[in-house]
Design an enzyme around this catalytic site. Sequence first.
Site, PDB file in Angstrom:
ATOM      1  N   GLY A   2      38.492  37.727  45.870  1.00  0.00           N
ATOM      2  CA  GLY A   2      38.254  36.287  45.844  1.00  0.00           C
ATOM      3  C   GLY A   2      37.033  35.964  45.011  1.00  0.00           C
ATOM      4  N   CYS A   3      36.404  34.851  45.279  1.00  0.00           N
ATOM      5  CA  CYS A   3      35.250  34.406  44.503  1.00  0.00           C
ATOM      6  C   CYS A   3      34.189  35.499  44.432  1.00  0.00           C
ATOM      7  CB  CYS A   3      34.651  33.153  45.133  1.00  0.00           C
ATOM      8  SG  CYS A   3      33.161  32.563  44.312  1.00  0.00           S
TER       9      CYS A   3
END
Length: 240
Positions: free
Chosen positions: A41-42
Amino acid sequence: MNYLPGREQTILPHPRPHLVFDRPLLVTPGEGECVIYLASGCFWGAEKVMWQLPVETTAVGYMGGVTPNPTYEEVCTSLTGHAETVRVVYNPSRISTAEILRAYFESHDPTSLNRQGGDRGTQYRSAIFADTDEQARTAQTMIEGYQPVLTAAGLGPIVTTIQMTRDVSPFYPAEDYHQQYLIKNPGGYECHAETGLPCPMPGASPLASLPSTADAQTASGASAATIVASLPSAEGIVTL
């Protein structure tokens, strides 16, 4: 899919020393050191997770796709094939591959396909880019051990992919403002949809990590939402 063409030049021509580890950002692993690449993810929050471990250094960038030297804006179109990735250099005498992977699995939802929380797209997929066969075997073993824990909590199958670095494009470092983002921006965004469930270490019984029925219902909540998006084709991909 028609991937973006990218460019020959790096988008980070003058990387600055790491603000946390005080080492060259893209230092070549020294004697006894290893490197592994983790997508969850981020990458702002994912990198911060690694700072809490006794690793040697980290960097954020893009990996697993097609477009050479992509920009952040290009990666966000999902037309590069890359995932937001954290490069982790570590010394196994200080921390094992399994300990790093435990932190990795516990810091995001590995059952969520191409999504972590409100972040959606193939760039937010869960992926491990292993630099050695030992890393790949350890990752596979830990996925097999973690799945019963997640299943008992009502979550779906782990969708994390494992690829060898020799089978994918290089790691392309991200722009300077992304490097150590949460040091430069305290309290900044670090979305990660953790399951709240412990990941067993290799050799441990998954049953020892199973929560009670009540805890499992709390941890799982509604069924994990997923979106379907195509991954870039690549040799050597192992979909789990």
